[in-house]
Design a protein around this motif. Structure first.
Motif, PDB file in Angstrom:
ATOM      1  N   TRP A 185      -3.712 -15.765   9.390  1.00 20.96           N
ATOM      2  CA  TRP A 185      -2.656 -15.887  10.402  1.00 20.96           C
ATOM      3  C   TRP A 185      -1.312 -16.204   9.749  1.00 20.96           C
ATOM      4  N   GLU A 186      -1.322 -17.031   8.728  1.00 20.96           N
ATOM      5  CA  GLU A 186      -0.071 -17.477   8.111  1.00 20.96           C
ATOM      6  C   GLU A 186       0.658 -16.370   7.360  1.00 20.96           C
ATOM      7  N   ILE A 187      -0.092 -15.443   6.770  1.00 23.27           N
ATOM      8  CA  ILE A 187       0.569 -14.424   5.949  1.00 23.27           C
ATOM      9  C   ILE A 187       0.985 -13.201   6.763  1.00 23.27           C
ATOM     10  N   MET A 188       0.798 -13.251   8.076  1.00 24.72           N
ATOM     11  CA  MET A 188       1.258 -12.171   8.948  1.00 24.72           C
ATOM     12  C   MET A 188       2.350 -12.682   9.868  1.00 24.72           C
ATOM     13  N   GLY A 189       3.092 -11.763  10.456  1.00 26.19           N
ATOM     14  CA  GLY A 189       4.095 -12.155  11.423  1.00 26.19           C
ATOM     15  C   GLY A 189       4.835 -10.954  11.972  1.00 26.19           C
ATOM     16  N   PRO A 190       5.552 -11.158  13.074  1.00 24.61           N
ATOM     17  CA  PRO A 190       6.366 -10.083  13.635  1.00 24.61           C
ATOM     18  C   PRO A 190       7.603  -9.832  12.769  1.00 24.61           C
ATOM     19  N   SER A 191       8.115  -8.635  12.844  1.00 31.08           N
ATOM     20  CA  SER A 191       9.320  -8.252  12.083  1.00 31.08           C
ATOM     21  C   SER A 191       9.152  -8.526  10.593  1.00 31.08           C
ATOM     22  N   CYS A 192       7.988  -8.233  10.095  1.00 31.20           N
ATOM     23  CA  CYS A 192       7.697  -8.434   8.676  1.00 31.20           C
ATOM     24  C   CYS A 192       7.415  -7.083   8.021  1.00 31.20           C
ATOM     25  N   GLY A 193       6.608  -7.083   6.994  1.00 30.53           N
ATOM     26  CA  GLY A 193       6.284  -5.846   6.299  1.00 30.53           C
ATOM     27  C   GLY A 193       7.284  -5.508   5.222  1.00 30.53           C
ATOM     28  N   GLY A 194       7.367  -4.236   4.894  1.00 32.96           N
ATOM     29  CA  GLY A 194       8.238  -3.815   3.809  1.00 32.96           C
ATOM     30  C   GLY A 194       7.620  -4.118   2.458  1.00 32.96           C
ATOM     31  N   GLU A 195       8.457  -4.089   1.431  1.00 34.48           N
ATOM     32  CA  GLU A 195       7.968  -4.335   0.085  1.00 34.48           C
ATOM     33  C   GLU A 195       8.259  -5.773  -0.343  1.00 34.48           C
ATOM     34  N   PRO A 196       7.422  -6.337  -1.192  1.00 36.28           N
ATOM     35  CA  PRO A 196       7.649  -7.708  -1.660  1.00 36.28           C
ATOM     36  C   PRO A 196       8.869  -7.782  -2.570  1.00 36.28           C
ATOM     37  N   LYS A 197       9.424  -8.973  -2.648  1.00 41.36           N
ATOM     38  CA  LYS A 197      10.551  -9.236  -3.534  1.00 41.36           C
ATOM     39  C   LYS A 197      10.243 -10.494  -4.334  1.00 41.36           C
ATOM     40  N   GLY A 198      11.067 -10.769  -5.316  1.00 39.91           N
ATOM     41  CA  GLY A 198      10.948 -12.008  -6.054  1.00 39.91           C
ATOM     42  C   GLY A 198       9.745 -12.064  -6.963  1.00 39.91           C
ATOM     43  N   SER A 199       9.199 -13.268  -7.129  1.00 39.49           N
ATOM     44  CA  SER A 199       8.124 -13.501  -8.096  1.00 39.49           C
ATOM     45  C   SER A 199       6.852 -12.744  -7.762  1.00 39.49           C
ATOM     46  N   ILE A 200       6.508 -12.652  -6.489  1.00 35.99           N
ATOM     47  CA  ILE A 200       5.286 -11.944  -6.129  1.00 35.99           C
ATOM     48  C   ILE A 200       5.416 -10.459  -6.445  1.00 35.99           C
ATOM     49  N   ALA A 201       6.600  -9.893  -6.250  1.00 35.72           N
ATOM     50  CA  ALA A 201       6.823  -8.493  -6.613  1.00 35.72           C
ATOM     51  C   ALA A 201       6.664  -8.294  -8.113  1.00 35.72           C
ATOM     52  N   GLU A 202       7.190  -9.234  -8.880  1.00 38.16           N
ATOM     53  CA  GLU A 202       7.069  -9.162 -10.337  1.00 38.16           C
ATOM     54  C   GLU A 202       5.610  -9.283 -10.766  1.00 38.16           C
ATOM     55  N   GLY A 203       4.862 -10.168 -10.108  1.00 39.51           N
ATOM     56  CA  GLY A 203       3.450 -10.330 -10.420  1.00 39.51           C
ATOM     57  C   GLY A 203       2.651  -9.069 -10.114  1.00 39.51           C
ATOM     58  N   ILE A 204       2.933  -8.471  -8.971  1.00 41.11           N
ATOM     59  CA  ILE A 204       2.243  -7.226  -8.604  1.00 41.11           C
ATOM     60  C   ILE A 204       2.565  -6.132  -9.611  1.00 41.11           C
ATOM     61  N   GLN A 205       3.833  -6.020  -9.988  1.00 40.19           N
ATOM     62  CA  GLN A 205       4.250  -5.023 -10.974  1.00 40.19           C
ATOM     63  C   GLN A 205       3.543  -5.256 -12.312  1.00 40.19           C
ATOM     64  N   PHE A 246       0.663  -6.882 -13.025  1.00 41.95           N
ATOM     65  CA  PHE A 246      -0.789  -6.771 -13.080  1.00 41.95           C
ATOM     66  C   PHE A 246      -1.346  -5.480 -12.489  1.00 41.95           C
ATOM     67  N   PHE A 247      -0.543  -4.773 -11.677  1.00 36.93           N
ATOM     68  CA  PHE A 247      -1.063  -3.574 -11.026  1.00 36.93           C
ATOM     69  C   PHE A 247      -0.182  -2.343 -11.221  1.00 36.93           C
ATOM     70  N   GLY A 248       0.904  -2.482 -11.937  1.00 38.50           N
ATOM     71  CA  GLY A 248       1.725  -1.338 -12.297  1.00 38.50           C
ATOM     72  C   GLY A 248       2.824  -1.000 -11.314  1.00 38.50           C
ATOM     73  N   SER A 249       2.490  -1.000 -10.035  1.00 35.48           N
ATOM     74  CA  SER A 249       3.467  -0.701  -8.987  1.00 35.48           C
ATOM     75  C   SER A 249       2.932  -1.199  -7.663  1.00 35.48           C
ATOM     76  N   PHE A 250       3.829  -1.343  -6.695  1.00 36.80           N
ATOM     77  CA  PHE A 250       3.400  -1.779  -5.369  1.00 36.80           C
ATOM     78  C   PHE A 250       2.495  -0.733  -4.727  1.00 36.80           C
ATOM     79  N   GLU A 251       2.817   0.544  -4.901  1.00 37.32           N
ATOM     80  CA  GLU A 251       1.990   1.606  -4.314  1.00 37.32           C
ATOM     81  C   GLU A 251       0.583   1.587  -4.899  1.00 37.32           C
ATOM     82  N   ASN A 252       0.477   1.378  -6.203  1.00 37.70           N
ATOM     83  CA  ASN A 252      -0.847   1.301  -6.824  1.00 37.70           C
ATOM     84  C   ASN A 252      -1.599   0.069  -6.327  1.00 37.70           C
TER      85      ASN A 252
END
Length: 201
Positions: free
Chosen positions: A85-105, A107-113
């Protein structure tokens, strides 16, 4: 005793991706039932109410054998849903930014991957369970799934984000179309909360 946290938005706030009826039933019936069963199991051992649910699930061997499975199942269901419940919400979505985006990049190469791999975890979890992005003790990120209501905490992992792939999470709207549910779920992600969890030590 453990308490049911207030839902951080109205039942219809996740429309059109998750319908109001599903959120209401999921929260007031399923999540509440896990809480009730957890509290009932621990009533005879009230010392555990002095611990957090995270501490309990991190070391299930401390729980008396006669209630361990009940606590594993219902404690996991209680905590997993709080994260969900906490990680969802209205008017959310899109691509991550900041540290989590860097972490995803990193360890997984790209957000799409990352999305492709995450959805695969959800699709290949046979029966009921969860797909997770979790952090290892060394800070690295891992994609994995757990059966039923098992918690990443019980595997020595810290859950950053997770999606419920039990049928009760999506069946009213999507019937057997789990893939469509997972694809639409990205529109609900509260990346600020996920970032907060990722940065949690």
């Amino acid at each position: 005793m453990f308490q049911l946290p207030e839902l951080p938005y109205k039942f219809d706030a996740l429309e059109p991706y998750i319908d109001a009826a599903t959120v209401e039933i999921h929260y007031t019936k399923h999540h509440a039932a896990y809480l009730k069963n957890l509290n009932t199991a621990l009533e005879a051992h009230p010392q555990f109410f002095n611990k957090s649910i995270q501490e309990i699930l991190t070391d299930l061997n401390q729980i008396p054998a006669e209630i361990r499975t009940t606590v594993r199942n219902n404690g996991g269901g209680y905590l997993n849903h709080m994260i969900y419940w906490e990680i969802m919400g209205p008017s959310c979505g899109g691509e991550p930014k900041g540290s989590i985006a860097e972490g995803i990049q990193r360890f997984f190469g790209s957000f799409e991957n990352f999305k492709t791999l995450f959805e695969k975890e959800g699709m290949t979890r046979f029966g009921s369970g969860w797909a997770w992005l979790s952090k290892k003790q060394d800070g690295s990120l891992i994609l994995h799934s757990t059966p039923n209501q098992d918690s990443p905490y019980s595997e020595g992992l810290y859950p950053v984000m997770g999606v419920d792939v039990w049928e009760h999470a999506y069946y009213l709207k999507y019937q057997n179309r789990r893939a469509e549910y997972l694809s639409n779920w990205w529109n609900l992600l509260n990346w600020e909360e996920i970032e907060r969890r990722y940065l949690h030590v």
